[in-house]
Design a protein around this motif. Sequence first.
Motif, PDB file in Angstrom:
ATOM      1  N   ILE A  81      70.137  91.325  -5.052  1.00 48.49           N
ATOM      2  CA  ILE A  81      70.220  92.242  -6.220  1.00 48.49           C
ATOM      3  C   ILE A  81      70.563  91.258  -7.321  1.00 48.49           C
ATOM      4  O   ILE A  81      70.937  90.089  -7.193  1.00 48.49           O
ATOM      5  CB  ILE A  81      71.720  92.882  -5.857  1.00 48.49           C
ATOM      6  N   GLU A 130      72.366  91.786 -15.588  1.00 46.10           N
ATOM      7  CA  GLU A 130      71.750  93.042 -16.164  1.00 46.10           C
ATOM      8  C   GLU A 130      70.314  92.610 -16.589  1.00 46.10           C
ATOM      9  O   GLU A 130      70.214  91.434 -17.338  1.00 46.10           O
ATOM     10  CB  GLU A 130      72.546  93.729 -17.043  1.00 46.10           C
ATOM     11  N   PRO A 147      69.179  99.145  -7.314  1.00 40.07           N
ATOM     12  CA  PRO A 147      69.867  99.202  -6.131  1.00 40.07           C
ATOM     13  C   PRO A 147      70.424 100.504  -5.782  1.00 40.07           C
ATOM     14  O   PRO A 147      70.689 101.498  -6.711  1.00 40.07           O
ATOM     15  CB  PRO A 147      71.085  98.217  -6.532  1.00 40.07           C
ATOM     16  N   GLU A 184      73.608 103.023  -4.799  1.00 39.40           N
ATOM     17  CA  GLU A 184      75.011 103.015  -5.312  1.00 39.40           C
ATOM     18  C   GLU A 184      75.756 102.134  -4.085  1.00 39.40           C
ATOM     19  O   GLU A 184      76.698 101.181  -4.531  1.00 39.40           O
ATOM     20  CB  GLU A 184      75.451 104.341  -5.223  1.00 39.40           C
ATOM     21  N   GLU A 222      74.839  99.700  -2.213  1.00 40.40           N
ATOM     22  CA  GLU A 222      74.471  98.245  -2.303  1.00 40.40           C
ATOM     23  C   GLU A 222      74.996  97.998  -3.737  1.00 40.40           C
ATOM     24  O   GLU A 222      75.837  96.738  -3.526  1.00 40.40           O
ATOM     25  CB  GLU A 222      73.025  98.146  -2.335  1.00 40.40           C
ATOM     26  N   TRP A 223      74.864  98.493  -4.548  1.00 37.31           N
ATOM     27  CA  TRP A 223      75.665  98.111  -6.067  1.00 37.31           C
ATOM     28  C   TRP A 223      77.047  97.927  -5.727  1.00 37.31           C
ATOM     29  O   TRP A 223      77.670  96.920  -6.197  1.00 37.31           O
ATOM     30  CB  TRP A 223      75.353  99.214  -6.982  1.00 37.31           C
ATOM     31  N   GLU A 224      77.781  98.819  -5.404  1.00 37.81           N
ATOM     32  CA  GLU A 224      79.326  98.812  -5.152  1.00 37.81           C
ATOM     33  C   GLU A 224      79.696  97.850  -4.125  1.00 37.81           C
ATOM     34  O   GLU A 224      80.779  97.004  -4.344  1.00 37.81           O
ATOM     35  CB  GLU A 224      79.755 100.089  -4.800  1.00 37.81           C
ATOM     36  N   VAL A 248      79.396  93.059 -13.773  1.00 38.77           N
ATOM     37  CA  VAL A 248      79.276  94.383 -12.770  1.00 38.77           C
ATOM     38  C   VAL A 248      80.454  95.336 -13.512  1.00 38.77           C
ATOM     39  O   VAL A 248      80.395  96.569 -13.151  1.00 38.77           O
ATOM     40  CB  VAL A 248      79.697  94.140 -11.475  1.00 38.77           C
ATOM     41  N   GLU A 258      75.471 100.558 -15.531  1.00 43.42           N
ATOM     42  CA  GLU A 258      74.371 100.453 -14.631  1.00 43.42           C
ATOM     43  C   GLU A 258      73.911 101.614 -14.027  1.00 43.42           C
ATOM     44  O   GLU A 258      74.760 102.099 -13.230  1.00 43.42           O
ATOM     45  CB  GLU A 258      74.470  99.038 -14.092  1.00 43.42           C
ATOM     46  N   VAL A 295      71.911 103.497 -10.745  1.00 41.50           N
ATOM     47  CA  VAL A 295      71.358 103.078  -9.507  1.00 41.50           C
ATOM     48  C   VAL A 295      70.213 103.807  -9.064  1.00 41.50           C
ATOM     49  O   VAL A 295      70.005 104.938  -9.706  1.00 41.50           O
ATOM     50  CB  VAL A 295      72.506 102.951  -8.464  1.00 41.50           C
ATOM     51  N   LYS A 317      77.267 103.136 -13.123  1.00 43.13           N
ATOM     52  CA  LYS A 317      78.393 102.627 -12.270  1.00 43.13           C
ATOM     53  C   LYS A 317      79.013 101.483 -13.441  1.00 43.13           C
ATOM     54  O   LYS A 317      78.152 100.824 -14.402  1.00 43.13           O
ATOM     55  CB  LYS A 317      77.722 101.808 -11.005  1.00 43.13           C
ATOM     56  N   ARG A 341      70.332  96.816 -13.318  1.00 45.63           N
ATOM     57  CA  ARG A 341      69.741  95.735 -12.660  1.00 45.63           C
ATOM     58  C   ARG A 341      69.000  95.913 -11.592  1.00 45.63           C
ATOM     59  O   ARG A 341      69.152  97.071 -11.314  1.00 45.63           O
ATOM     60  CB  ARG A 341      71.094  94.705 -12.380  1.00 45.63           C
TER      61      ARG A 341
END
Length: 574
Positions: free
Chosen positions: A134, A138, A223, A225, A227-229, A296, A302, A304, A327, A364
């Motif tokens: 990831i 950004e 990504p 959600e 994966e991002w979180e 983040v 961001e 997703v 997010k 990102r």
Amino acid sequence: MSESARRAAWPLALLLTLAGTARAADEAPAAPDPLYDPQPLADDVTLPLPCDGKLVLRYIYVLARSALDDREVNLGYAFSENDPGYRQGFLAGFRRAHINGQFELADLPPAWRERLAGHLPSGGDGLRPMLYFIGKYEVTQYQYAAVMAQEPWLRGTQAEPPACPKADARSRLPMVEVSWYDALRFTALYTQWLGRTHADALPALAGGPNSAAGGAPSFVRLPTETEWEFAARGGHAVDRQALEARLFPRRSAEATEDGPLREWAVYNQVVGGSGQAARLAPIGTRKPNPAGLFDVIGNAAEMVLDPFLMVRGGGRFGGGTGGFIVKGGNYLEGEQALFTGMRREYPLFGADGSPSHNATTGFRVALGTLAAPRARYDELLERWQAEGRLASLTDDITSEADAGARLDAIIANTDEPRMARALTELSEELKRNVALIADQRKEAAGNLIQSAALVAETIGNYNIRLIQLRERLDKAKRDRNQAAIEVLSTGVNNGTSALQGALSIYLDNAATGARYADDMFRQQFQRVQDELARKPVIGQSLLARATLFMKHVEQYRQARRLEPEPVLNELLGR
């Protein structure tokens, strides 16, 4: 002026400032690059960008048996009725999800393998780190412009690659005022540019799509959600308790408490009374989260990949699909509105029919690939067939005696269609229930190993206290201090009882551990090892205790009993 010359012309003072904030690592990180990587870390990996640029990625991993295996994680936040967000719990309330990586170490380019090899657990007992990647930062305005300018050349309407954009004061700002479709277009063009100019720079499963094994290429995307979180919460770099927190751990070296959020996030501090104006900030001006990701929380919110689904009260997603998800909160919001589970729903299109965009939302990127390439079919089928089998719960049941396997054999030999359908439904329900029990037992097994390590640590502490009491008792006896003798004798007796009680609990834990399936129990030990390795002081001691516990579980598994005295001697290092 060439692009490299323009980057070199950035003020020396800025370079020195950024270099001073780079996080220490085992190997020396690269020199700061204010345009692309202002805070380099030793275990970064990079992809090339047009104009001799780069995009920096961070790795996140899950210890798993295969690509079909995964880890349950909690998303959102469990609001209480007094929390400001309670009335919107259907947006960002607590819910469960599952996470796994798609790449193995062997899938990575050689330079990435070399960079990451010393930072990944070796695995064992059937587990290996499954990775995803990831964006560390950004996507910036310069990166966006450099990629989007390639479209005419990539489409063949322009013979030569375009000139590079000119770097200016806004180049390092996150790219905002883009729609979800714009973000997808960026990932598509970037993937196409990489495939045409730097195909070897991307990971490739099992040799890639042209291999005889049936591998798969990787590609740039947004990504998900989850994966991002998971990455925003700290991913593999934090323990389970930290993953459940409202915000990731924010501690500098040797600090015992979390530092102020302003050192990690760009947000509206006027709400907190600081009087500082809020504005979009360049990438890398704050500290990274434990996984090495910047911004983040705050700065640009961001987007997703997946669409918005509401949160049901039972901790699962609802069935209605909405707009796109944003997010992390943004630079205009106050501290109370910022947490790693923050999510909002935005419409894909505005009232005039144009794609939605705003000044606070960017994105990102992540790397993705096929979930089930042909090269993994055999492995995935084997794991899929093993799902929901009773034999996975305990070594006392053989595959031949597994009720699920026997039921499947009956179905295969049933000629009556209605009966076969009814039995198939029964079989699937049995497998679902067994799989649920298996997940619960995995969690319980990991907790048992950690609990036993803590009990062993307690036994060691009791023993130290007993030694001290006995020394004081011996001195009291030499001094003929009857009052002290009575008090200390009681303390020794109580301490001995407490130690023996803790030993009894430890032995019971070993007996319980032996009732778990051996392979599963060892895999949970590998996961506990990985987690304890991240605890700075107590972790090393508990890891040694957990390793000894595994030995005692195996001894109990073989002999169906443990002798207390030898076990105690081993625990105390006698």
